[in-house]
Each structure stands twice: as C-alpha cells, then as structure tokens.
Design a protein around this motif. Structure first.
Motif, PDB file in Angstrom:
ATOM      1  N   SER A  13      45.526  45.709  36.388  1.00  0.00           N
ATOM      2  CA  SER A  13      44.431  46.560  35.918  1.00  0.00           C
ATOM      3  C   SER A  13      44.581  46.873  34.440  1.00  0.00           C
ATOM      4  O   SER A  13      43.604  46.899  33.693  1.00  0.00           O
ATOM      5  N   PRO A  59      35.195  47.195  43.240  1.00  0.00           N
ATOM      6  CA  PRO A  59      35.132  48.667  43.340  1.00  0.00           C
ATOM      7  C   PRO A  59      36.256  49.238  44.204  1.00  0.00           C
ATOM      8  O   PRO A  59      36.828  50.284  43.879  1.00  0.00           O
ATOM      9  N   GLU A  60      36.587  48.518  45.301  1.00  0.00           N
ATOM     10  CA  GLU A  60      37.702  48.958  46.131  1.00  0.00           C
ATOM     11  C   GLU A  60      39.019  48.891  45.347  1.00  0.00           C
ATOM     12  O   GLU A  60      39.871  49.788  45.449  1.00  0.00           O
ATOM     13  N   GLU A  62      39.400  49.201  42.106  1.00  0.00           N
ATOM     14  CA  GLU A  62      39.451  50.296  41.128  1.00  0.00           C
ATOM     15  C   GLU A  62      39.924  51.584  41.785  1.00  0.00           C
ATOM     16  O   GLU A  62      40.703  52.341  41.205  1.00  0.00           O
ATOM     17  N   ARG A  63      39.449  51.848  43.012  1.00  0.00           N
ATOM     18  CA  ARG A  63      39.868  53.069  43.707  1.00  0.00           C
ATOM     19  C   ARG A  63      41.342  52.985  44.112  1.00  0.00           C
ATOM     20  O   ARG A  63      42.074  53.963  44.009  1.00  0.00           O
ATOM     21  N   ILE A  64      41.760  51.818  44.571  1.00  0.00           N
ATOM     22  CA  ILE A  64      43.162  51.662  44.992  1.00  0.00           C
ATOM     23  C   ILE A  64      44.099  51.823  43.801  1.00  0.00           C
ATOM     24  O   ILE A  64      45.208  52.363  43.932  1.00  0.00           O
ATOM     25  N   VAL A  66      43.763  53.857  41.313  1.00  0.00           N
ATOM     26  CA  VAL A  66      43.959  55.301  41.107  1.00  0.00           C
ATOM     27  C   VAL A  66      45.013  55.840  42.064  1.00  0.00           C
ATOM     28  O   VAL A  66      45.924  56.574  41.669  1.00  0.00           O
ATOM     29  N   TRP A  67      44.907  55.443  43.346  1.00  0.00           N
ATOM     30  CA  TRP A  67      45.917  55.865  44.315  1.00  0.00           C
ATOM     31  C   TRP A  67      47.287  55.282  43.968  1.00  0.00           C
ATOM     32  O   TRP A  67      48.311  55.970  44.109  1.00  0.00           O
ATOM     33  N   ARG A  70      48.994  57.263  41.274  1.00  0.00           N
ATOM     34  CA  ARG A  70      49.516  58.529  41.799  1.00  0.00           C
ATOM     35  C   ARG A  70      50.784  58.320  42.615  1.00  0.00           C
ATOM     36  O   ARG A  70      51.767  59.049  42.478  1.00  0.00           O
ATOM     37  N   ASN A 138      46.310  58.913  34.021  1.00  0.00           N
ATOM     38  CA  ASN A 138      46.762  57.628  34.561  1.00  0.00           C
ATOM     39  C   ASN A 138      48.276  57.522  34.637  1.00  0.00           C
ATOM     40  O   ASN A 138      48.805  56.433  34.922  1.00  0.00           O
TER      41      ASN A 138
END
Length: 309
Positions: A13, A59-60, A62-64, A66-67, A70, A138
C-alpha cells in the motif's frame, strides 16, 4: 505468518509497487505476492487489483490496510511494553516535525534520551501539519510537533510546548535594522523571501498579514528555513521567520532580527500523539518528558533578551 502477511500488504500500500514493497520487506517479489494471495484466500476477499502491473488495492484491501496498520502498531506497542517492564524502554522512537519547530525537537530529545538511554531517536523534520496527523494515524510516526492554533481533529491529543512568534529578518544595512520593532506593513513593502504557500507556517503568516489588511507577494518561496536565512544574507531579500529558529541559527553576522508587531500575535506549538489507549509506550514516554520540560523557557525569548537562558 499473519503478521508477516499484514506487513507485506501495508508495504505494498505504501510503495504502490510489488518489487519496491518486496525490497522494503527484504523478501523476493514472488514470496511477497504469494503471501498476499494466501491472505486473500484466508479472508475470502480480493485485496489487490491485478493487471499487467500493480493497479492499486481494492476497496476491501484499503479497509484491511487500516486494520493491518492498527494490528501491527499494537503488536509493536506490546513488544515495547514488555521490553520496558523487563529492561527499561528500548528500541526506536519516530518523531515528525514541521520545519519551523525543529528547535523544539532538540529541547525534548536531550532529556528523553537521558531518561531512556537504550532508545534511539529518528526525527523527520520536513513534514507539513497534515502529513504529521496522517502519519500518526497510519502509525508511521510515534509523535509529532506541530501548530495547535486551530485545534486538533478527534482522535489526537496534545501537550502545549511554546508560543511561536515572529521576527523580521533583514541585513544590518537595511533602514529598519535600528528599530526595536517592525510592523507587518513595514514587512509588506520589502522584497520578501517566505516559506511556500503549501506549508502551515506560511499560512500562519498569510493570516497575520490579512489581519493587518495586507496581501504581500513574495518574490522567492522555499520549503526550507535555512534557505530563508541564506537569501537574506545576500542583502537582496528580507524574510519573516519564527523566533525559535534564532536559537538554532543565532542571528548571523551582518543580519538583524526585529520583532513583529501590529499585530503582535503568537501561535501555539505542541507535541501531538494519538489518543488511542494504551497506545505507543514510546509516545507515552515522550509525552511525559514534554510535560516535565520547560520548552517555553528555552525558546520564547529572543537570544540576548533579559531573562534568556
């Protein structure tokens, strides 16, 4: 294995290129690609848009990411916490700073390193305010030093450090050099070299000029405070710089720093971290140092003013 897969996805990413991501993770490109494919199988969603070359994350994906950021940050925080309990704080802390606040960073790194001798410090001193908040979000940096005058978005917390004020930097031969103060109207009439418009420090100056009913047109713009000093030294230009930088460069021979008035405004600068709990043990330790270090006493007076130390 899951942590490694998440690291590879975050690297992809960031780098937006399979080969560069693999190089950043010290693995072969096929190994990185295969690990991400296995992660897609385990999660049962496509994460990467694949064509003849890398086309971005789904899109999935991009969300993963972020997780993943974290989860990896929490893993590192847990390791740091356990290490601190056993042997004291160790590892590396990453501090981001707007260019004009580099002097404040040096006021914190000394006492921080004295309190935590096993920690090394990495300072990224050329960030814009929005970059600092994004990199904190991030988990790319542990803490940032930036302007606080417009408040912070939800999810961040700050420790105020000092009030930034401004001086007109001119050569000793300039007609204003003998003055004890200079107005923003005085400065607007000079050939100015200022920070670039994209930088928060410049936007602060523009707001102060506007408050005085002025709209200057600088002939030279730069993203480097050192370049401002260099241009003034030639005798062709004047500049407006944060007074705290005089504690870094001093007032070079043949130049004068005249405090700005009408308006004589200050802008708060502080240490910013995320508000997540428990958060980074490194960030908590630096915050504790900031709360017990009188940065304002070191930076808010001009060199040579009574009471300056």
């Amino acid at each position: 294995m899951l942590f490694r897969q998440l690291e590879y996805l975050v690297a992809l990413s960031r780098e937006r290129h399979f080969a560069r991501a693999a190089q950043a993770c010290y693995v072969s490109q096929p190994a990185l690609s295969e690990a991400i494919r296995k992660l897609e199988d385990e999660l049962d969603v496509p994460l990467v848009r694949r064509g003849r070359k890398y086309e971005g994350l789904t899109p999935e994906g991009e969300r993963i990411v972020v997780w993943a950021q974290r989860i990896l940050a929490d893993r590192d925080a847990l390791k740091d916490e356990v290490g601190a309990l056993r042997t004291g704080l160790s590892g590396r802390i990453r501090i981001g700073s707007v260019p004009t606040a580099s002097g404040a960073v040096s006021q914190l790194t000394g006492p921080f390193c004295a309190a935590h001798p096993l920690v090394t410090v990495e300072v990224i001193a050329d960030l814009q305010s929005q970059d600092i908040l994004r990199q904190l979000q991030n988990f790319e940096i542990d803490a940032g030093i930036t302007y606080l005058h417009k408040g912070l978005p939800e999810g961040f917390q700050a420790v105020p450090l000092y009030q930034e004020r401004y001086v007109l930097l001119i050569t000793a031969a300039d007609g204003l050099a003998h003055r004890t103060t200079a107005t923003w109207a005085d400065a607007a009439r000079l050939p100015l070299c200022l920070l670039s418009e994209v930088m928060q420090g410049r936007r602060v100056l523009d707001e102060l000029f506007a408050e005085a009913g002025l709209s200057p047109s600088p002939r030279v713009e730069t993203d480097s405070v050192a370049a401002l000093f260099a241009h003034v030294r030639t005798g062709r230009w004047a500049s407006i710089v944060p007074h705290a930088w005089l504690h870094v460069f001093g007032v070079p021979h043949g130049m004068r720093a005249v405090p700005m008035v009408e308006p004589a405004r200050t802008v708060p600068v502080g240490l910013v971290t995320t508000a997540r709990e428990p958060g980074s043990v490194m960030a908590r330790a630096l915050t504790e140092t900031a709360r017990h270090t009188d940065v304002a006493a070191a930076l808010e007076r001009l060199p040579g003013e009574p009471g300056h130390r």
